[in-house]
Write a protein that holds these residues in place. Structure first.
Motif, PDB file in Angstrom:
ATOM      1  N   VAL A  99      18.725 -27.955 -17.338  1.00  0.00           N
ATOM      2  CA  VAL A  99      18.368 -29.002 -18.293  1.00  0.00           C
ATOM      3  C   VAL A  99      19.223 -30.246 -18.077  1.00  0.00           C
ATOM      4  O   VAL A  99      18.732 -31.379 -18.159  1.00  0.00           O
ATOM      5  N   VAL A 100      20.512 -30.048 -17.785  1.00  0.00           N
ATOM      6  CA  VAL A 100      21.410 -31.179 -17.504  1.00  0.00           C
ATOM      7  C   VAL A 100      20.904 -31.965 -16.297  1.00  0.00           C
ATOM      8  O   VAL A 100      20.865 -33.213 -16.311  1.00  0.00           O
ATOM      9  N   TYR A 111      12.691 -47.735 -31.536  1.00  0.00           N
ATOM     10  CA  TYR A 111      13.774 -47.146 -32.331  1.00  0.00           C
ATOM     11  C   TYR A 111      13.810 -45.630 -32.155  1.00  0.00           C
ATOM     12  O   TYR A 111      14.869 -45.049 -31.860  1.00  0.00           O
ATOM     13  N   PHE A 112      12.669 -44.983 -32.337  1.00  0.00           N
ATOM     14  CA  PHE A 112      12.653 -43.522 -32.262  1.00  0.00           C
ATOM     15  C   PHE A 112      12.842 -43.022 -30.829  1.00  0.00           C
ATOM     16  O   PHE A 112      13.383 -41.928 -30.627  1.00  0.00           O
ATOM     17  N   PHE A 113      12.436 -43.806 -29.846  1.00  0.00           N
ATOM     18  CA  PHE A 113      12.701 -43.426 -28.464  1.00  0.00           C
ATOM     19  C   PHE A 113      14.202 -43.352 -28.213  1.00  0.00           C
ATOM     20  O   PHE A 113      14.714 -42.385 -27.657  1.00  0.00           O
ATOM     21  N   HIS A 114      14.918 -44.380 -28.644  1.00  0.00           N
ATOM     22  CA  HIS A 114      16.372 -44.383 -28.471  1.00  0.00           C
ATOM     23  C   HIS A 114      17.038 -43.358 -29.392  1.00  0.00           C
ATOM     24  O   HIS A 114      18.022 -42.725 -29.006  1.00  0.00           O
ATOM     25  N   PHE A 115      16.508 -43.209 -30.585  1.00  0.00           N
ATOM     26  CA  PHE A 115      17.091 -42.264 -31.538  1.00  0.00           C
ATOM     27  C   PHE A 115      17.083 -40.844 -30.967  1.00  0.00           C
ATOM     28  O   PHE A 115      18.126 -40.182 -30.887  1.00  0.00           O
ATOM     29  N   PHE A 116      15.917 -40.367 -30.550  1.00  0.00           N
ATOM     30  CA  PHE A 116      15.823 -39.013 -30.011  1.00  0.00           C
ATOM     31  C   PHE A 116      16.514 -38.901 -28.655  1.00  0.00           C
ATOM     32  O   PHE A 116      17.093 -37.853 -28.327  1.00  0.00           O
ATOM     33  N   GLY A 117      16.460 -39.976 -27.855  1.00  0.00           N
ATOM     34  CA  GLY A 117      17.109 -39.941 -26.550  1.00  0.00           C
ATOM     35  C   GLY A 117      18.619 -39.804 -26.651  1.00  0.00           C
ATOM     36  O   GLY A 117      19.241 -39.047 -25.895  1.00  0.00           O
ATOM     37  N   ILE A 118      19.226 -40.523 -27.599  1.00  0.00           N
ATOM     38  CA  ILE A 118      20.678 -40.445 -27.785  1.00  0.00           C
ATOM     39  C   ILE A 118      21.082 -39.066 -28.295  1.00  0.00           C
ATOM     40  O   ILE A 118      22.050 -38.467 -27.813  1.00  0.00           O
ATOM     41  N   VAL A 119      20.347 -38.549 -29.281  1.00  0.00           N
ATOM     42  CA  VAL A 119      20.644 -37.208 -29.794  1.00  0.00           C
ATOM     43  C   VAL A 119      20.544 -36.181 -28.667  1.00  0.00           C
ATOM     44  O   VAL A 119      21.386 -35.282 -28.551  1.00  0.00           O
ATOM     45  N   ASP A 120      19.521 -36.325 -27.845  1.00  0.00           N
ATOM     46  CA  ASP A 120      19.310 -35.413 -26.719  1.00  0.00           C
ATOM     47  C   ASP A 120      20.523 -35.384 -25.796  1.00  0.00           C
ATOM     48  O   ASP A 120      21.039 -34.312 -25.441  1.00  0.00           O
ATOM     49  N   SER A 121      21.001 -36.556 -25.412  1.00  0.00           N
ATOM     50  CA  SER A 121      22.117 -36.655 -24.478  1.00  0.00           C
ATOM     51  C   SER A 121      23.402 -36.051 -25.055  1.00  0.00           C
ATOM     52  O   SER A 121      24.100 -35.295 -24.376  1.00  0.00           O
ATOM     53  N   VAL A 122      23.708 -36.383 -26.306  1.00  0.00           N
ATOM     54  CA  VAL A 122      24.939 -35.882 -26.925  1.00  0.00           C
ATOM     55  C   VAL A 122      24.842 -34.383 -27.182  1.00  0.00           C
ATOM     56  O   VAL A 122      25.813 -33.637 -27.004  1.00  0.00           O
ATOM     57  N   LEU A 123      23.652 -33.926 -27.581  1.00  0.00           N
ATOM     58  CA  LEU A 123      23.472 -32.507 -27.876  1.00  0.00           C
ATOM     59  C   LEU A 123      23.639 -31.639 -26.638  1.00  0.00           C
ATOM     60  O   LEU A 123      24.165 -30.513 -26.719  1.00  0.00           O
ATOM     61  N   ILE A 124      23.219 -32.139 -25.494  1.00  0.00           N
ATOM     62  CA  ILE A 124      23.410 -31.412 -24.237  1.00  0.00           C
ATOM     63  C   ILE A 124      24.894 -31.215 -23.966  1.00  0.00           C
ATOM     64  O   ILE A 124      25.332 -30.151 -23.495  1.00  0.00           O
ATOM     65  N   ALA A 125      25.711 -32.232 -24.262  1.00  0.00           N
ATOM     66  CA  ALA A 125      27.164 -32.117 -24.090  1.00  0.00           C
ATOM     67  C   ALA A 125      27.753 -31.111 -25.079  1.00  0.00           C
ATOM     68  O   ALA A 125      28.665 -30.345 -24.734  1.00  0.00           O
ATOM     69  N   VAL A 126      27.233 -31.103 -26.296  1.00  0.00           N
ATOM     70  CA  VAL A 126      27.678 -30.130 -27.303  1.00  0.00           C
ATOM     71  C   VAL A 126      27.385 -28.706 -26.840  1.00  0.00           C
ATOM     72  O   VAL A 126      28.217 -27.797 -26.996  1.00  0.00           O
TER      73      VAL A 126
END
Length: 313
Positions: free
Chosen positions: A247-248, A102-117
């Motif tokens: 980073v991207v 759960y936390f692997f996907h949780f932080f991974g998803i935030v990471d991906s979207v935050l890079i786009a932000v």
């Protein structure tokens, strides 16, 4: 289903990165050093940004969020692996396995979207510099930073709920050093088609969509920068994006290696190598990438270090 086979789902065996004791000793020292460097680097950036009022801007606000995500991503996987090597144990309970996933996907998803932000932030700063403070208001920044966390919570929870309905029987050995989705699906003796469809949907939402947004942002940035008359101005504009582009490249290069490579060329060794890059190496390198060419951040880190030295003396 026999009762004996049902009890096998109570725990899984993490085979780790190596089964050779000599190699495990070397891996323990290597990953311990990388984790310490990662933790010190990301926590220092968070403290430096929060303690220096000059860095209370949208760009550094997003960077502090990214550092927190990187710290969480590595902390979710590396300490458990280090403990397993130290105690010569490889088992992980079913509940702990789902929690780790759960936390692997949780932080991974935030990471991906935050890079786009962060790419959008650079787009506004370069293409609309006169309206930057108006567009990137505190309210919008809070929304852009907070939405990935909320979105990731529901997506990750859905992953776990879909995984919890599966039955695992027979072999319970995971050829990995943490509980990841793909190896777990291979162990299930029930139909995993719904899980695989959801993985494809999520990949489109949290990998492909942010990546397209990043490409669109930088396409507009390149067009805007090429209109700058002086070479020095163009170089300065591109230099503000170089850290983010690095980073991207790291993030999406490893993510594609983990999830989007065809199953025909995907092996357990390649999966583990990509996962190490994604969960350990990238979070360790990000603080260096962002601080080495950033005078303001380096200055804030020096101030933070000097305060620590003065307070300890």
């Amino acid at each position: 289903m026999e009762p004996r086979n049902r009890t096998s789902a109570l725990e899984f065996i993490l085979l780790g990165l190596s089964e050779t004791p000599e190699q495990e000793t070397l891996l323990f020292a290597l990953f311990l050093c990388m984790y310490v460097v990662m933790a010190m680097g990301n926590l220092s950036i968070i403290l430096a940004i929060s303690s220096d009022s000059h860095l209370h801007t949208p760009m550094y606000f997003f960077l502090a969020n990214l550092s927190l995500v990187d710290f969480g991503l590595a902390t979710n996987t590396v300490p458990k692996m280090l403990v397993n090597i130290q105690i010569r144990g490889k088992s992980i309970s079913y509940a702990c396995c789902l929690t780790q996933m759960y936390f692997f996907h949780f932080f991974g998803i935030v990471d991906s979207v935050l890079i786009a932000v962060m790419a959008y932030d650079r787009f506004v700063a370069i293409c609309h510099p006169l309206h930057y403070t108006t567009i990137m208001s505190p309210r919008l920044c809070g929304l852009l930073a907070g939405s990935p966390w909320v979105f990731s919570y529901f997506i990750s929870l859905t992953h776990i709920l879909l995984m919890a309905r599966l039955v695992f029987c027979g072999n319970n050995e995971l050829p990995h050093y943490f509980c990841d989705l793909t190896p777990l699906l291979r162990l299930s003796c029930t139909d995993t088609s719904v899980n695989k469809i959801f993985v494809l949907i999520v990949a489109g939402l949290v990998i492909a969509t942010p990546f397209i947004c990043i490409l669109a942002s930088y396409a507009r940035i390149i067009v805007a920068v090429m209109k700058v008359p002086s070479a020095g101005g163009r170089k300065k504009a591109f230099s503000t994006c170089s850290s983010h582009l690095s980073v991207v490249a790291l993030l999406y290069g490893t993510t594609i290696g983990v999830y989007l490579c065809p199953s025909s060329v995907r092996t357990a060794v390649k999966e583990k190598a990509s996962a190490v890059m994604y969960t350990t190496v990238t979070p360790m390198l990000n603080p260096f990438i962002y601080s080495l060419r950033n005078r303001d951040l380096k200055g804030a880190l020096r101030k933070l270090a000097n305060r620590k030295i003065i307070s300890s003396s």
